[in-house]
Design a protein around this motif. Sequence first.
Motif, short mmCIF file in Angstrom:
data_model
loop_
_atom_site.label_atom_id
_atom_site.label_comp_id
_atom_site.label_asym_id
_atom_site.label_seq_id
_atom_site.Cartn_x
_atom_site.Cartn_y
_atom_site.Cartn_z
N ASN A 70 48.08 36.32 34.61
CA ASN A 70 47.98 37.10 35.84
C ASN A 70 49.10 38.15 35.84
N HIS A 71 49.03 39.04 36.83
CA HIS A 71 50.00 40.14 36.91
C HIS A 71 50.70 40.08 38.26
N LEU A 72 51.98 39.79 38.25
CA LEU A 72 52.74 39.65 39.50
C LEU A 72 52.63 40.88 40.42
N PRO A 73 52.81 42.11 39.89
CA PRO A 73 52.81 43.26 40.82
C PRO A 73 51.42 43.60 41.34
N GLN A 74 50.40 42.99 40.77
CA GLN A 74 49.03 43.35 41.17
C GLN A 74 48.48 42.45 42.27
N PHE A 75 49.26 41.48 42.68
CA PHE A 75 48.80 40.57 43.72
C PHE A 75 48.42 41.35 44.99
N ASN A 84 35.71 51.07 36.26
CA ASN A 84 36.02 50.13 35.17
C ASN A 84 37.52 50.10 34.84
N LEU A 85 37.85 49.31 33.84
CA LEU A 85 39.24 49.03 33.50
C LEU A 85 40.14 50.27 33.43
N LEU A 86 39.76 51.25 32.60
CA LEU A 86 40.68 52.35 32.36
C LEU A 86 40.88 53.21 33.61
N GLU A 87 39.82 53.40 34.38
CA GLU A 87 39.94 54.17 35.64
C GLU A 87 40.80 53.42 36.65
N TRP A 88 40.53 52.13 36.74
CA TRP A 88 41.25 51.28 37.70
C TRP A 88 42.75 51.24 37.37
N LEU A 89 43.07 51.16 36.07
CA LEU A 89 44.49 51.16 35.67
C LEU A 89 45.16 52.46 36.12
N LYS A 90 44.49 53.56 35.86
CA LYS A 90 45.07 54.88 36.16
C LYS A 90 45.19 55.10 37.68
N PRO A 197 53.48 43.09 25.25
CA PRO A 197 52.91 44.43 25.02
C PRO A 197 51.64 44.52 25.86
N ARG A 198 51.54 45.53 26.72
CA ARG A 198 50.43 45.53 27.70
C ARG A 198 49.08 45.42 27.00
N PHE A 199 48.79 46.38 26.11
CA PHE A 199 47.65 46.32 25.19
C PHE A 199 47.83 47.43 24.17
N ALA A 200 47.06 47.41 23.12
CA ALA A 200 47.33 48.33 22.00
C ALA A 200 47.36 49.79 22.44
N SER A 224 49.08 39.42 25.41
CA SER A 224 48.54 40.77 25.51
C SER A 224 47.05 40.70 25.85
N HIS A 225 46.44 41.88 25.97
CA HIS A 225 45.00 41.97 26.25
C HIS A 225 44.27 42.35 24.98
N LEU A 226 43.07 41.82 24.81
CA LEU A 226 42.28 42.12 23.60
C LEU A 226 40.79 42.18 23.93
N ALA A 227 40.15 43.27 23.47
CA ALA A 227 38.68 43.39 23.52
C ALA A 227 38.12 43.03 24.89
N GLU A 228 38.62 43.75 25.90
CA GLU A 228 38.21 43.46 27.28
C GLU A 228 36.95 44.23 27.66
N SER A 229 36.94 45.55 27.34
CA SER A 229 35.76 46.34 27.72
C SER A 229 35.39 47.28 26.57
N THR A 263 44.23 37.81 25.96
CA THR A 263 43.39 37.69 27.15
C THR A 263 42.12 38.52 27.05
N HIS A 264 41.05 37.95 27.53
CA HIS A 264 39.69 38.51 27.67
C HIS A 264 38.80 38.16 26.47
N CYS A 265 39.02 38.82 25.32
CA CYS A 265 38.24 38.49 24.11
C CYS A 265 36.73 38.45 24.41
N THR A 314 43.64 33.75 36.16
CA THR A 314 43.04 34.46 37.30
C THR A 314 43.04 35.97 37.08
N ASP A 315 43.95 36.45 36.23
CA ASP A 315 44.10 37.89 36.00
C ASP A 315 44.17 38.70 37.29
N VAL A 316 44.75 38.12 38.32
CA VAL A 316 45.03 38.94 39.51
C VAL A 316 45.87 40.11 39.07
#
Length: 432
Positions: A70-75, A84-90, A197-200, A224-229, A263-265, A314-316
Amino acid sequence: MKTKKIIKGKLLSSISPLEILYLDPGFFVISEDGKIEEISKEMPKGAGQDSQFYDFSGKLICPGFVDIHNHLPQFTLSGLYRGNLLEWLKDIVFPAEELFSSPEVAELFAEKFFHELLRRGTTTTSSYVTSHKDATEIAFQCAERSGIRAFLGNVLMDQKAPEYLIKDTRILLRDSEELIEKWDGYDGGRLHYVLTPRFALTCSFDLLQGIGKIAKKYDVHIQSHLAESKAEIEAVMDMFSGFENYTDIYLKAGLLTEKTIMTHCVYLNNDEIETLKKTGTKISHCPSSNRFLQSGIMPYRKLEKSGIPIGLGTDVGAGYSLSMFSEMREMIESSKTIHFLDPSANYKPITSIEAFYLATLGGAKALSIEDETGSLEKGKSADFSVIDIEQLNVCDEDFYSKPEDLISKLIYGNGENYIEKVFVRGKQVFRK
Ligand code: GUN
Ligand code: FE
């Protein structure tokens, strides 16, 4: 002075993905140093004047949950959807993480975060903090005070993220060593540092390799995160075009070890699965997040069959709840979706017992702390929740006399609402 505790209640704990221990009533003795000394069906014989008796008759006692991602600051931002993932991150995540450059914000939310985990029965967490070293330091201090078991990491990024979050590669590596020396193994192993490392996409290969070297030098965990989307994989492979696949990047950087959790795979080919298996890497399954961001559904049965240890996260904040009951529910329901989409594949939906295993002992194994926590077992730390199942609105207890049905009722009935008390190392860390 009463130095030991004796606990009585309905004891429920995983033995393996398919086996469950259920003692009704059951008893266990907690030693002065917070370990389970013995478990029995009857009042322990050794119970003497030095023991305090805790009578939780009629209540359910189960091991503390292990949320391995999970991610503490994202609670604070969970539930905010922006594509999707990349838009949401940005659009959502990066601006929210920058708020943690303020020590006041970092402390306020870290305190709240660990409390919110504990009150939902999560006694072990593996969490990403932010790319601020000070916020990571503060998160450790808050975790230390809260009593939770925590693996925490400063998020490492040196490219492809806003300027305000990326840092110089050398500084990130130096800070990592400082944090490891200070926090890894703190308080007899209750707190650990995890290289993050957040992801590659947001890490140069130099940074990834540097992290691999530090992990080896100090024998610390990596996450780290791997092969999520699909869009993420495309972006990663555009950047790392000389590599065979996404997993190969982490492999060549020296990041795949027995202490690594990926995470994810969701989208791994057979070679990648083989690589994870061979290197001893573990997988974190985050079904809520995968649906929320429309990433996909992780093929649980396929990965399980490969023998790679898997835990639940939970990947909150892409996941929308810190409750492991909620995550178990999503895991089961997403497996039904796979079955529904292709009945001919004969995909067996996940059972409540399997989901419970992943949320407890499976997670402990993924973090290599199964000797310490994850189940109610002699020699392990007394990390557990007391759940008032009498509040569950059951019309006839006989319907719920089987442990798998009881777990199912809790999974589908927001079981976190009925948690009354939580203990770590035999010490109460939450009371309703
Ligand atoms: N991949 C890289 N960063 C993140 C994140 O914060 N959340 C999720 N779900 N995936 C990511
Ligand atoms: Fe994540």
